[in-house]
Every structure is written in C-alpha cells, then in structure tokens.
Design a protein around this motif. Structure first.
Motif, PDB file in Angstrom:
ATOM      1  N   PRO A 142       0.820  -1.217   0.000  1.00 16.91           N
ATOM      2  CA  PRO A 142       0.000   0.000   0.000  1.00 16.91           C
ATOM      3  C   PRO A 142       0.849   1.261   0.000  1.00 16.91           C
ATOM      4  CG  PRO A 142       0.040  -0.991   2.176  1.00 16.91           C
ATOM      5  CD  PRO A 142       0.732  -1.951   1.269  1.00 16.91           C
ATOM      6  N   VAL A 143       0.382   2.267  -0.718  1.00 17.41           N
ATOM      7  CA  VAL A 143       1.066   3.559  -0.725  1.00 17.41           C
ATOM      8  C   VAL A 143       0.937   4.207   0.650  1.00 17.41           C
ATOM      9  CG1 VAL A 143       1.091   5.871  -1.754  1.00 17.41           C
ATOM     10  CG2 VAL A 143       0.700   3.860  -3.186  1.00 17.41           C
ATOM     11  N   LYS A 144      -0.211   3.941   1.287  1.00 17.35           N
ATOM     12  CA  LYS A 144      -0.415   4.470   2.630  1.00 17.35           C
ATOM     13  C   LYS A 144      -0.909   3.355   3.535  1.00 17.35           C
ATOM     14  CE  LYS A 144      -3.308   7.604   1.265  1.00 17.35           C
ATOM     15  NZ  LYS A 144      -4.279   8.732   1.272  1.00 17.35           N
ATOM     16  N   GLN A 145      -0.635   3.509   4.824  1.00 14.73           N
ATOM     17  CA  GLN A 145      -1.075   2.541   5.811  1.00 14.73           C
ATOM     18  C   GLN A 145      -1.875   3.245   6.890  1.00 14.73           C
ATOM     19  OE1 GLN A 145      -1.076  -0.630   5.970  1.00 14.73           O
ATOM     20  NE2 GLN A 145       0.870  -1.613   5.483  1.00 14.73           N
ATOM     21  N   MET A 146      -2.734   2.487   7.521  1.00 19.66           N
ATOM     22  CA  MET A 146      -3.509   3.027   8.639  1.00 19.66           C
ATOM     23  C   MET A 146      -2.976   2.494   9.951  1.00 19.66           C
ATOM     24  SD  MET A 146      -7.251   2.914   6.912  1.00 19.66           S
ATOM     25  CE  MET A 146      -6.675   1.719   5.717  1.00 19.66           C
ATOM     26  N   THR A 147      -2.924   3.346  10.940  1.00 22.11           N
ATOM     27  CA  THR A 147      -2.441   2.954  12.249  1.00 22.11           C
ATOM     28  C   THR A 147      -3.117   3.812  13.307  1.00 22.11           C
ATOM     29  OG1 THR A 147      -0.441   2.569  13.577  1.00 22.11           O
ATOM     30  CG2 THR A 147      -0.461   4.534  12.172  1.00 22.11           C
ATOM     31  N   THR A 148      -2.779   3.543  14.562  1.00 17.57           N
ATOM     32  CA  THR A 148      -3.436   4.223  15.680  1.00 17.57           C
ATOM     33  C   THR A 148      -2.484   5.201  16.349  1.00 17.57           C
ATOM     34  OG1 THR A 148      -4.803   2.274  16.060  1.00 17.57           O
ATOM     35  CG2 THR A 148      -4.664   3.856  17.855  1.00 17.57           C
ATOM     36  N   ASP A 166      -7.097   7.829  17.973  1.00 19.59           N
ATOM     37  CA  ASP A 166      -7.600   8.027  16.613  1.00 19.59           C
ATOM     38  C   ASP A 166      -6.851   7.129  15.625  1.00 19.59           C
ATOM     39  OD1 ASP A 166      -9.314   9.930  17.562  1.00 19.59           O
ATOM     40  OD2 ASP A 166      -8.180  11.645  16.815  1.00 19.59           O
ATOM     41  N   SER A 167      -7.523   6.779  14.536  1.00 19.71           N
ATOM     42  CA  SER A 167      -6.898   6.032  13.447  1.00 19.71           C
ATOM     43  C   SER A 167      -6.537   7.000  12.333  1.00 19.71           C
ATOM     44  CB  SER A 167      -7.850   4.958  12.910  1.00 19.71           C
ATOM     45  OG  SER A 167      -8.088   3.969  13.883  1.00 19.71           O
ATOM     46  N   VAL A 168      -5.298   6.922  11.868  1.00 20.68           N
ATOM     47  CA  VAL A 168      -4.824   7.841  10.840  1.00 20.68           C
ATOM     48  C   VAL A 168      -4.201   7.065   9.686  1.00 20.68           C
ATOM     49  CG1 VAL A 168      -4.428   9.737  12.458  1.00 20.68           C
ATOM     50  CG2 VAL A 168      -2.583   8.109  12.006  1.00 20.68           C
ATOM     51  N   ALA A 169      -4.187   7.694   8.515  1.00 14.01           N
ATOM     52  CA  ALA A 169      -3.501   7.143   7.342  1.00 14.01           C
ATOM     53  C   ALA A 169      -2.195   7.888   7.161  1.00 14.01           C
ATOM     54  CB  ALA A 169      -4.376   7.297   6.097  1.00 14.01           C
ATOM     55  N   VAL A 170      -1.107   7.148   6.992  1.00 11.22           N
ATOM     56  CA  VAL A 170       0.206   7.758   6.806  1.00 11.22           C
ATOM     57  C   VAL A 170       0.857   7.184   5.558  1.00 11.22           C
ATOM     58  CG1 VAL A 170       0.609   8.291   9.241  1.00 11.22           C
ATOM     59  CG2 VAL A 170       1.259   6.061   8.361  1.00 11.22           C
ATOM     60  N   SER A 171       1.724   7.964   4.954  1.00 12.22           N
ATOM     61  CA  SER A 171       2.496   7.516   3.802  1.00 12.22           C
ATOM     62  C   SER A 171       3.895   8.087   3.927  1.00 12.22           C
ATOM     63  CB  SER A 171       1.829   7.968   2.495  1.00 12.22           C
ATOM     64  OG  SER A 171       1.794   9.388   2.420  1.00 12.22           O
ATOM     65  N   LEU A 172       4.733   7.790   2.947  1.00  7.97           N
ATOM     66  CA  LEU A 172       6.093   8.311   2.949  1.00  7.97           C
ATOM     67  C   LEU A 172       6.212   9.407   1.896  1.00  7.97           C
ATOM     68  CD1 LEU A 172       8.250   5.058   3.271  1.00  7.97           C
ATOM     69  CD2 LEU A 172       7.538   6.639   5.080  1.00  7.97           C
ATOM     70  N   ALA A 173       6.656  10.562   2.326  1.00  9.40           N
ATOM     71  CA  ALA A 173       6.898  11.673   1.400  1.00  9.40           C
ATOM     72  C   ALA A 173       8.321  11.543   0.861  1.00  9.40           C
ATOM     73  CB  ALA A 173       6.682  12.993   2.126  1.00  9.40           C
ATOM     74  N   GLY A 174       8.833  12.603   0.286  1.00  9.23           N
ATOM     75  CA  GLY A 174      10.195  12.593  -0.248  1.00  9.23           C
ATOM     76  C   GLY A 174      11.223  12.208   0.802  1.00  9.23           C
ATOM     77  N   GLN A 175      12.231  11.429   0.372  1.00  7.30           N
ATOM     78  CA  GLN A 175      13.315  10.972   1.239  1.00  7.30           C
ATOM     79  C   GLN A 175      12.814  10.100   2.383  1.00  7.30           C
ATOM     80  OE1 GLN A 175      15.306  14.651   2.341  1.00  7.30           O
ATOM     81  NE2 GLN A 175      16.523  14.639   0.455  1.00  7.30           N
TER      82      GLN A 175
END
Length: 564
Positions: A307-313, A363-372
């Motif tokens: 996944p490009v983004k993942q969900m976590t707490t 809360d549950s949030v979606a995170v991804s990796l930006a540049g670098q």
C-alpha cells in the motif's frame, strides 16, 4: 468489491500484532465500541442499500479489524466471522464464492508453491465480484457476490453491459463462471495512479435501481470456472472463443517465485486496461464446485501490492519546540511498515494545524512516505469518542533573540538552539545531538548559548557519560570552532538573513555588521524593508550585543576586541 472477509482480517491487516489492547476502563471501552459499530453500520447501509461507497474498503476493513480487536480485549461478545447481514442477498449462488487468502510476502508464496507443479498468475483486477450462469447457451443469471453463498440478482444490469456475452456455445453452454466486473480504463498505470475509486464506481453502477450510463464502460474478467475443463490452458481457450478474451490475454504460466514477482512488478508499472491491487496465483488443480465454501480456497491466493499508505493508531501526542520558539506537534503511532520502513511517529506541524486536524490519542490515521522517506500524515480515518488531547506548552516570544540565555521557561528552545549550531553547515559539532547537549547542560549549567566554548577539559570530563578521551576530543573540537569563518558564526547566532544574502555579505567583522542601516541591508539579495528592520533590531538587541562581546573575549573570528 467490498466483501469483508472477517476470517482473514487479522492476518491481512496485522492489527492484532500491530496494536495491543487500549488502556481504557470498561465503561469507556463500551462507549468507543458502540461509537465505532454505529459508524460501520451506517457505511454498510449506504453501501448495500444505496450502492454508495462512503469510505474505502481499506479503511472499512482496518476499522472493522479494530472493532474486532476491541471486543476481544474487553471480552464483550463473540466475534462473528461472517459479513454483515446486509451483504446477504436473496439469490443463491450455484457455486459459492470462496474469496482469496492474502499472502503477506514472498516467503508465504514459497510455502504455498511447495510441491505445486502447474501454476498460473493473473492480475488481481479491482472491481466487483459476480457469478454468471449460462443455461442452454443463454445468460440466465448474474448474481452479486453477497456473502459468498447468497447475492443479489444483477441479471437486468448485466444485460446492459456489452462486454458480457448474452449467448455462448460449446463448453460454456451450461456453465457457472465467476469473475470481476470492472471499470474499463485506457493505459491505467497502477504505480502512479493508484485505485482512482474505480471499484466504487463499478459497484455503484451495478447496485443502483435504474440502469446507469456507466454500464457501457464496464467489462468482465473471468477468474474462475468451477467444474470447467481440467486445466487452465483449456479454460482460457474456451473462454476466449466465446468472448471472454481478457482471461486468456492476462493469465500467464509460471514455474518460480521469481517469475511471479516479475509479472507482479511488470503489471504494477505497465499501462493496463483495468485497475489492479496485486496478482492472483492459481493452481491448475481445484476441487469440484460442490466443495467450494466462503473463506476456503487453498488452490488460489492473492499477493497484493504494497500500500502507498497505511492506517495505524495514534498512541500519543507530544510537542517539540524549535530554536526560534516555534512549537510543532508530533504524533506517536503504533508501529506500521511502509516500504520496508517502520514508521513510529509523524510530524503533524504547527499547533494550529493540529487543532485543524483534531487528532487525539486513540484516533486512526492514514500515513504515507513523502520525499526521502519522511512519514507524512494523509488523513484521519476515525476519531475516538472521548477526546483526551494534551495541552500544548506556552509559546515563547517569536522574536529571533528569544532563549539565547538558559532558563526554565526556555529549556526546550534553548536545547533546540544548541542542536542547531551542531549542524555541519553551522559549527560542525558532529556527534553532539540533543541527548549529549542535555547531558552537558545539566552538568555544566550553561548560562547562555555559547557557554560551552569556555569549558576546560577537566570540567568536560566530569560530565556523566563523558570519558576523559571523549572530553579531550570535544574540547579540541570546541576550540577549533573559534577559527571557523565569520559567516558560520553568524548562522550559529541565528542572524535572520536569507542564505543567498549571507553568501553575498561582504562583511568580515561584527563591527562592519553593526554599522549597517536598513538601507544598506536592502542592497543584499532577498532582503526587503521588513527584513532589514528585523536585522537592525537583532544586531543591536542587548542580549545579542552581550553575546558578541563575550565571543570577542573568546577570540572568535570576526568578534575580536579589535573588530568590536
């Protein structure tokens, strides 16, 4: 299609391994579970009754897994390994939809392939699952997947989809086919475009009461023919002969994991006529259709794309103070793996941005990796009912001269200033991070930002955690900074001058700098009237003047008595 296969959620999303039980009293746990259950029910009703997808499958499944975990944590009720009652239609499937076990990595694929000799790989087309029933060569029924055993009658909609043959011959005259109705695309590049909501569009078109114009843009990919020919080659040839050509074009024989991985990467990075979310790997051998059951399909597995983004707490919220006094907010997260990198926290930004996001622990949030590879917050997908948000610290003065001198109120900003001047582009004090500066400051009780410059080797060696050798090396490094170029010391001091202007600055002494007025400052690139005013104010501020005089006594380049 949004068929929530509850029996796979724990392994698919790793929620049980990813997060422990919340530290909540039972009354709060009951309230949070009820709060989340109500939202999931609203999403179910919108999806199954109106054909509206109000959230993504990934978000729904992640939150449903969270609900399951909470129920187990607090022993509130037995977990039902079945889709919601709303998913169950009224039309029985001649052969059950089994679903697919999702592999987490190549090692699981290796285990699955062990002793299998005839294996095929297909793109995992992202659409809505359907059963097509042909009797005496005519399309008799089209049935939505539903709960795998019963679905809704989609026959009327299927007759408006040109890509679905209404008549077939040969081996397909009396057949049951299972496949994916999908939104046809032209040159879809999965790696860069992602899912583009194609699944939801296809589902909406099939579930609306009235025929949609979008039906003409739908196609079908047949991925199973229970009780059909005994081998895949014969199946795809027969399907292609009767109009189901996609199966033959996109079903490839493979012998090794490496070949499967190559096809997976190829389809991920190559333009395709459909949206995909991974690959499906199939054994040539499969049981008779009467033995198929939901959740039981060992002859076919899915290996999804990362996944490009993942969900976590969110585990907690903390605040960091920068060298200029700006407060930033950091969210500590339940660890989540993104592109082979474990993400444990993410920077939310300013306090005002944090208030705008409205993020609290739990809360549950979606995170991804930006540049670098820097973790980035993309979205808040679920908020717990009880909003226990910490109070941010009071912000120090925003003036560029704040916290040059140590005080209890300035502790965080003072430490941030010390860390700043350690950077290679400033004074180059490598090996001195926040922890080391904190040790030094606690032991030596710095008066101001440059007090370390006057420390003797003996004093440094008395610092807890500093050996005599390290103290000696550090003393030499401190002493060396006195000979660094004047510009680097101006950066260490925090002179509010743009990088381009600092590079163009001809002054070599503090005396020259002090003689500048607002007009002369504006001759430098990037310096306007307001910045010029700030520079004059900074240089003549009593604290800055006192530090310049102190640096003069320490024989620092550009600050000597002669220069002053």
């Amino acid at each position: 299609m949004r068929i929530r296969m509850y029996w796979l959620l724990a392994s698919l999303y790793g929620f049980g391994a990813q997060a422990g039980c919340p530290d909540w009293p039972l009354p709060r746990a009951k309230a949070e579970i009820s709060h989340l259950q109500a939202q999931l029910t609203r999403w179910d009703e919108a999806y199954w009754q109106k054909g509206e997808s109000q959230t993504s499958d990934a978000v729904y499944d992640r939150l449903n897994a969270q609900l399951t975990q909470w129920k187990r944590c607090f022993h509130l009720e037995a977990v039902q390994d079945t889709p919601p009652a709303l998913a169950r239609g009224r039309t029985p499937h001649p052969v059950a939809h089994t679903g697919l076990r999702k592999l987490t990595d190549a090692s699981e694929l290796r285990e699955w392939m062990h002793q299998r000799t005839s294996v095929w790989v297909q793109p995992k087309v992202d659409g809505v699952a359907v059963t097509l029933v042909y009797r005496q060569g005519e399309l008799q029924q089209a049935i939505s997947r539903g709960d795998g055993l019963y679905g809704e009658d989609w026959t009327g909609k299927a007759r408006h989809i040109p890509a679905i043959p209404q008549k077939v011959a040969g081996a397909l005259k009396n057949s049951v086919l299972q496949g994916e109705i999908f939104l046809r695309r032209h040159g879809h590049l999965q790696k860069t475009a992602g899912g583009i909501n194609a699944r939801a569009l296809a589902a909406g078109a099939m579930m609306r009461r009235e025929p949609s114009s979008l039906l003409k843009e739908l196609d079908v990919f047949i991925w199973a023919w229970p009780d059909g020919p005994m081998n895949m080659k014969a199946k795809v040839e027969a399907l292609a002969a009767e109009g189901f050509s996609l199966t033959k074009a996109w079903t490839k024989p493979v012998k090794t994991r490496a070949e499967i991985a190559q096809w997976r990467e190829h389809w991920f990075t190559t333009p395709l006529p459909f949206v995909t979310d991974g690959v499906v790997v199939r054994d040539d051998s499969e049981p008779a259709g009467k033995f198929w059951r939901p959740g039981q399909s060992e002859w076919a597995v899915a290996w999804k794309y990362p996944p490009v983004k993942q969900m976590t707490t969110v585990k907690g919220i903390r605040f960091a103070t920068g060298r200029t006094g700006k407060i930033s907010v950091v969210a500590d997260l339940e660890p989540v793996l993104l592109d082979d990198k474990w993400v444990r926290h993410t920077n939310i930004g300013s306090v005002s941005r944090w208030h705008k996001w409205d993020i609290a622990p739990g809360d549950s949030v979606a995170v991804s990796l930006a540049g670098q590879g820097i973790p980035r917050l993309d979205d808040v997908v679920w908020r717990v009912a009880k909003r226990d948000k910490p109070k941010p610290p009071a912000r120090q003065s925003s003036a560029a001269v704040s916290c040059f001198y140590a005080s209890h109120e300035c502790e965080a900003q003072f430490l941030a200033r010390l860390v700043w001047l350690s950077q290679k582009s400033v004074l180059g004090l490598s090996g001195l991070g926040e922890a080391s500066w904190q040790q030094l400051h606690q032991a030596q009780r710095f008066e101001h930002l440059f007090s370390w410059l006057a420390l003797a080797p003996d004093a440094l060696s008395l610092t807890p955690g500093f050996s005599s050798r390290r103290a000696s090396q550090l003393w030499h490094r401190f002493s060396f900074t006195r000979k660094l170029p004047f510009r680097q010391w101006l950066k260490a001091l925090g002179l509010p001058l743009p990088a381009s202007a600092l590079q163009a600055l001809p002054d070599q002494t503090w005396q020259e700098l002090s003689a500048r007025n607002e007009t002369s400052w504006q001759q430098l690139p990037g310096v306007g009237a307001e910045r010029a005013r700030q520079l004059v104010s900074f240089i003549h501020h009593p604290q800055v003047s006192a530090l310049a005089e102190w640096l003069s006594k320490q024989q620092v380049t550009g600050f000597t008595d002669k220069a002053l």
